[in-house]
Design a protein around this motif. Structure first.
Motif, mmCIF file in Angstrom:
data_model
loop_
_atom_site.group_PDB
_atom_site.id
_atom_site.type_symbol
_atom_site.label_atom_id
_atom_site.label_comp_id
_atom_site.label_asym_id
_atom_site.label_seq_id
_atom_site.Cartn_x
_atom_site.Cartn_y
_atom_site.Cartn_z
ATOM 1 N N THR A 60 -7.466 -0.773 8.099
ATOM 2 C CA THR A 60 -8.414 -1.766 7.416
ATOM 3 C C THR A 60 -9.418 -0.859 6.435
ATOM 4 O OG1 THR A 60 -9.959 -1.541 9.098
ATOM 5 C CG2 THR A 60 -8.451 -3.324 9.217
ATOM 6 N N ASP A 61 -9.971 -1.695 5.366
ATOM 7 C CA ASP A 61 -10.920 -0.912 4.619
ATOM 8 C C ASP A 61 -11.451 -2.077 3.820
ATOM 9 O OD1 ASP A 61 -11.645 2.368 3.671
ATOM 10 O OD2 ASP A 61 -12.239 0.559 2.303
ATOM 11 N N TYR A 62 -12.750 -2.061 3.489
ATOM 12 C CA TYR A 62 -13.581 -3.057 2.743
ATOM 13 C C TYR A 62 -13.060 -3.109 1.247
ATOM 14 C CZ TYR A 62 -17.377 -1.595 -0.170
ATOM 15 O OH TYR A 62 -18.210 -0.839 -1.136
ATOM 16 N N SER A 63 -12.645 -1.909 0.785
ATOM 17 C CA SER A 63 -12.398 -1.695 -0.651
ATOM 18 C C SER A 63 -11.110 -2.290 -1.020
ATOM 19 C CB SER A 63 -12.478 -0.397 -1.042
ATOM 20 O OG SER A 63 -11.962 0.026 -2.247
ATOM 21 N N ARG A 64 -10.837 -3.247 -1.985
ATOM 22 C CA ARG A 64 -9.799 -3.625 -2.402
ATOM 23 C C ARG A 64 -8.902 -2.735 -3.245
ATOM 24 N NH1 ARG A 64 -7.229 -8.380 -3.046
ATOM 25 N NH2 ARG A 64 -8.837 -9.624 -2.279
ATOM 26 N N SER A 65 -9.545 -2.184 -4.017
ATOM 27 C CA SER A 65 -8.535 -0.844 -4.738
ATOM 28 C C SER A 65 -8.102 0.201 -3.760
ATOM 29 C CB SER A 65 -9.498 -0.385 -5.786
ATOM 30 O OG SER A 65 -10.429 0.492 -5.243
ATOM 31 N N MET A 66 -8.801 0.276 -2.577
ATOM 32 C CA MET A 66 -8.409 1.336 -1.755
ATOM 33 C C MET A 66 -6.924 0.835 -1.017
ATOM 34 S SD MET A 66 -11.581 3.584 -0.552
ATOM 35 C CE MET A 66 -12.582 4.674 -1.830
ATOM 36 N N ILE A 67 -7.236 -0.366 -0.556
ATOM 37 C CA ILE A 67 -6.536 -1.170 0.387
ATOM 38 C C ILE A 67 -5.004 -1.370 -0.348
ATOM 39 C CG2 ILE A 67 -5.500 -3.186 1.274
ATOM 40 C CD1 ILE A 67 -6.773 -1.653 3.350
ATOM 41 N N ASP A 68 -5.078 -1.607 -1.858
ATOM 42 C CA ASP A 68 -3.967 -1.712 -2.794
ATOM 43 C C ASP A 68 -3.298 -0.449 -2.874
ATOM 44 O OD1 ASP A 68 -4.506 -4.236 -3.121
ATOM 45 O OD2 ASP A 68 -5.415 -4.119 -5.074
ATOM 46 N N THR A 69 -3.991 0.653 -2.861
ATOM 47 C CA THR A 69 -3.495 2.096 -2.968
ATOM 48 C C THR A 69 -2.733 2.354 -1.588
ATOM 49 O OG1 THR A 69 -5.015 2.841 -4.603
ATOM 50 C CG2 THR A 69 -3.898 4.516 -3.332
ATOM 51 N N PHE A 70 -3.478 1.961 -0.624
ATOM 52 C CA PHE A 70 -2.905 2.224 0.763
ATOM 53 C C PHE A 70 -1.700 1.435 1.036
ATOM 54 C CE2 PHE A 70 -2.271 1.695 5.020
ATOM 55 C CZ PHE A 70 -2.613 2.616 5.953
ATOM 56 N N ARG A 71 -1.545 0.178 0.648
ATOM 57 C CA ARG A 71 -0.048 -0.691 0.718
ATOM 58 C C ARG A 71 0.983 0.135 -0.091
ATOM 59 N NH1 ARG A 71 -3.663 -5.893 0.275
ATOM 60 N NH2 ARG A 71 -4.030 -6.481 2.323
ATOM 61 N N ALA A 72 0.632 0.539 -1.247
ATOM 62 C CA ALA A 72 1.630 1.244 -1.769
ATOM 63 C C ALA A 72 2.312 2.510 -1.380
ATOM 64 C CB ALA A 72 1.177 1.500 -3.216
ATOM 65 N N ARG A 73 1.340 3.219 -0.649
ATOM 66 C CA ARG A 73 1.670 4.263 0.072
ATOM 67 C C ARG A 73 2.365 4.160 1.184
ATOM 68 N NH1 ARG A 73 -3.605 8.050 -1.026
ATOM 69 N NH2 ARG A 73 -3.106 8.715 -2.957
ATOM 70 N N TYR A 74 1.960 3.066 2.140
ATOM 71 C CA TYR A 74 2.479 2.940 3.405
ATOM 72 C C TYR A 74 2.736 1.319 3.461
ATOM 73 C CZ TYR A 74 0.062 7.128 4.411
ATOM 74 O OH TYR A 74 -0.361 8.551 3.971
ATOM 75 N N PRO A 75 4.028 1.005 2.810
ATOM 76 C CA PRO A 75 4.165 -0.224 2.721
ATOM 77 C C PRO A 75 4.766 -0.975 4.105
ATOM 78 C CG PRO A 75 6.274 0.916 1.842
ATOM 79 C CD PRO A 75 4.982 1.853 2.249
ATOM 80 N N GLU A 76 5.082 -0.208 5.211
ATOM 81 C CA GLU A 76 5.266 -0.736 6.560
ATOM 82 C C GLU A 76 4.207 -0.991 7.500
ATOM 83 O OE1 GLU A 76 8.645 -1.508 7.127
ATOM 84 O OE2 GLU A 76 9.058 -0.840 5.198
ATOM 85 N N ALA A 77 3.090 -0.720 7.004
ATOM 86 C CA ALA A 77 1.829 -0.769 7.685
ATOM 87 C C ALA A 77 1.225 -2.167 7.564
ATOM 88 C CB ALA A 77 0.689 0.380 7.354
ATOM 89 N N GLU A 78 0.336 -2.540 8.512
ATOM 90 C CA GLU A 78 -0.455 -3.847 8.415
ATOM 91 C C GLU A 78 -1.803 -3.438 7.613
ATOM 92 O OE1 GLU A 78 -1.851 -7.546 11.097
ATOM 93 O OE2 GLU A 78 -1.145 -5.918 11.979
ATOM 94 N N ALA A 79 -2.025 -3.783 6.748
ATOM 95 C CA ALA A 79 -3.011 -3.244 5.736
ATOM 96 C C ALA A 79 -3.937 -4.200 5.464
ATOM 97 C CB ALA A 79 -2.705 -2.374 4.490
ATOM 98 N N LEU A 80 -5.269 -4.494 5.819
ATOM 99 C CA LEU A 80 -6.029 -5.576 5.479
ATOM 100 C C LEU A 80 -7.397 -4.993 4.770
ATOM 101 C CD1 LEU A 80 -5.835 -7.184 9.316
ATOM 102 C CD2 LEU A 80 -4.424 -7.806 7.213
ATOM 103 N N GLN A 81 -7.852 -5.969 3.994
ATOM 104 C CA GLN A 81 -9.028 -5.980 3.482
ATOM 105 C C GLN A 81 -10.173 -6.255 4.370
ATOM 106 O OE1 GLN A 81 -9.895 -7.463 -0.485
ATOM 107 N NE2 GLN A 81 -11.868 -6.453 -0.476
ATOM 108 N N GLN A 82 -10.854 -5.331 5.040
ATOM 109 C CA GLN A 82 -11.819 -5.881 5.808
ATOM 110 C C GLN A 82 -12.817 -4.753 6.240
ATOM 111 O OE1 GLN A 82 -9.451 -7.020 9.567
ATOM 112 N NE2 GLN A 82 -9.885 -9.196 9.150
#
Length: 311
Positions: free
Chosen positions: A80-102
Motif C-alpha cells: 500500500t501507498d497513498y501516492s497514485r503514481s507510485m502505486i501505478d509504478t509498483f503495479r507495473a513492477r509486481y503485477p502479481e501483488a495486491e497493490a492498493l492506493q491507501q
C-alpha cells in the motif's frame, strides 16, 4: 502563493518517475539499504528453501524498490501507498501483488477489519513509517503545517497504530523497518528548514522513532516478542551538486513553497552541498539509519534449549 508554487508542492509523490529519478543511493557499511533488508530476509528464511511461501504486507511501498528483496519469498504480497503514481509504478513492477492506493493508517485498519490479524509473516515499512506517525500531531498542506493542539491524544493514537501493526503479525512473524536517524548532518539540515514552518512535536524530529521503539519495547515487556534494532552510519551519494540540491528541495522539503522561497534555506543547502562535494564532483551526504526487527513470538525463545529441557 503562486499557482505554479502550489502545483509543485509534493510533486515527488505525483509526477511519475520523479521519485526514482531523484532518489540517491544510500550505503551503510558498504551495502545499499535494500541489501540490509535482503540479508535480514535471508537470515530469517533461508532455512525454508527456495519457495518459503510467506504472506507479506508492505506499508508505504513507494515504487517497489525494497520490495525486490521481499517478493522472492512471497506467496501473497500486499502493498500500500497513498501516492497514485507510485502505486501505478509498483503495479507495473509486481503485477502479481495486491497493490492498493491507501495511506498507512487506513490500510492497517482495513486489513484488521478484513480479519487479517495474525496473518502476515512479514510486515515491512522502509523509510515510510515516520509520516503516518507524524500525521497524528500535525497536518501538512501547501500553506504550511497546522500543529495538533492535544499532544497527549496524538501520542496515544500514534501508539495505537504501532500496536495495530503488530496485530497483523502471525506467530513467528517479523516487523521489519528502516527509519532515518534525525541526528545526522543530513537530517539536521532538513530539521532546520522545517522548523522555520513549525516546531516538531514532543522531543523533536526523532519523536516518531522514539514512539515506535517505545511501543515495540512495551510489546517485548508484555512477552509478545523480541525487539532488535541497531543504528548504522552511512552516506548518500549524489552524482552532482545539482542532484544533491534537488534531493533536499524536492524529496526532503517536498517543494513546499515557503521553504523554496526562503533565501536562508537556499544558502544553508548550498553551503552544505559545497562542504561535502568530492574532487570527482560527487556529493557524499553523511546519513544514518535505524534497522528495526521485531519478532512476534513467546518469551521462552530466549532460553537455551538445554536449559528449557532441564526445566
Amino acid at each position: 502563493m503562486s499557482a505554479t508554487s502550489q502545483s509543485l508542492f509534493r510533486e515527488i509523490y505525483r509526477v511519475p518517475g520523479l521519485y526514482d529519478r531523484l532518489l540517491l543511493p544510500h550505503y551503510f557499511d558498504g551495502v545499499e539499504d535494500t541489501e540490509i533488508i535482503g540479508r535480514l530476509m535471508e537470515r530469517h528464511y533461508r532455512c525454508l528453501g527456495d519457495s518459503p511461501g510467506l504472506s507479506i504486507a508492505e506499508l508505504g511501498c513507494g515504487t517497489g524498490r525494497v520490495t525486490a528483496r521481499l517478493a522472492p519469498y512471497a506467496r501473497h504480497l500486499r502493498a500500500t501507498d497513498y501516492s497514485r503514481s507510485m502505486i501505478d509504478t509498483f503495479r507495473a513492477r509486481y503485477p502479481e501483488a495486491e497493490a492498493l492506493q491507501q495511506e498507512t493508517r487506513s490500510s492497517v485498519r482495513r486489513m484488521l477489519d478484513e480479519g487479517l490479524a495474525g496473518s502476515f509473516d512479514i510486515v515491512g515499512a522502509f523509510w515510510s513509517l515516520s509520516y503516518p506517525l507524524m500525521d497524528f500531531f500535525e497536518e501538512l498542506g501547501a500553506g504550511g503545517i497546522v500543529p495538533r493542539a492535544d499532544l497527549a491524544q496524538g501520542r496515544q493514537e500514534a501508539g495505537a497504530l504501532v500496536r495495530d501493526i503488530l496485530r497483523l503479525l502471525a506467530p513467528g512473524g517479523h516487523l521489519l523497518a528502516l527509519f532515518f536517524d534525525s541526528e545526522t548532518p543530513e537530517q539536521q539540515l532538513v530539521t532546520m528548514a522545517w522548523e522555520k514552518v513549525a516546531p516538531f512535536p514532543g522531543t523533536g524530529r526523532g519523536y516518531t522513532r522514539e514512539i515506535l521503539l517505545e511501543e515495540l519495547q512495551g510489546a517485548e515487556a508484555r512477552g509478545e516478542g523480541r525487539l532488535h534494532y541497531s543504528r548504522l552510519g552511512g552516506v548518500a551519494v549524489a552524482p552532482s551538486s545539482e542532484a544533491a540540491r534537488a534531493w533536499f528541495a524536492t524529496v526532503h522539503m517536498k517543494s513546499l513553497p515557503v521553504l523554496m522561497d526562503d533565501p536562508h534555506v537556499h544558502r544553508e543547502v548550498s553551503a552544505f552541498v559545497a562542504a561535502h562535494t568530492q574532487p570527482s564532483g560527487e556529493v557524499f551526504i553523511p546519513t544514518g539509519a535505524y534497522v528495526i526487527d521485531f519478532w512476534a513470538g513467546p518469551v521462552d525463545r530466549h532460553i537455551p534449549r538445554s536449559r528449557a529441557g532441564a526445566a
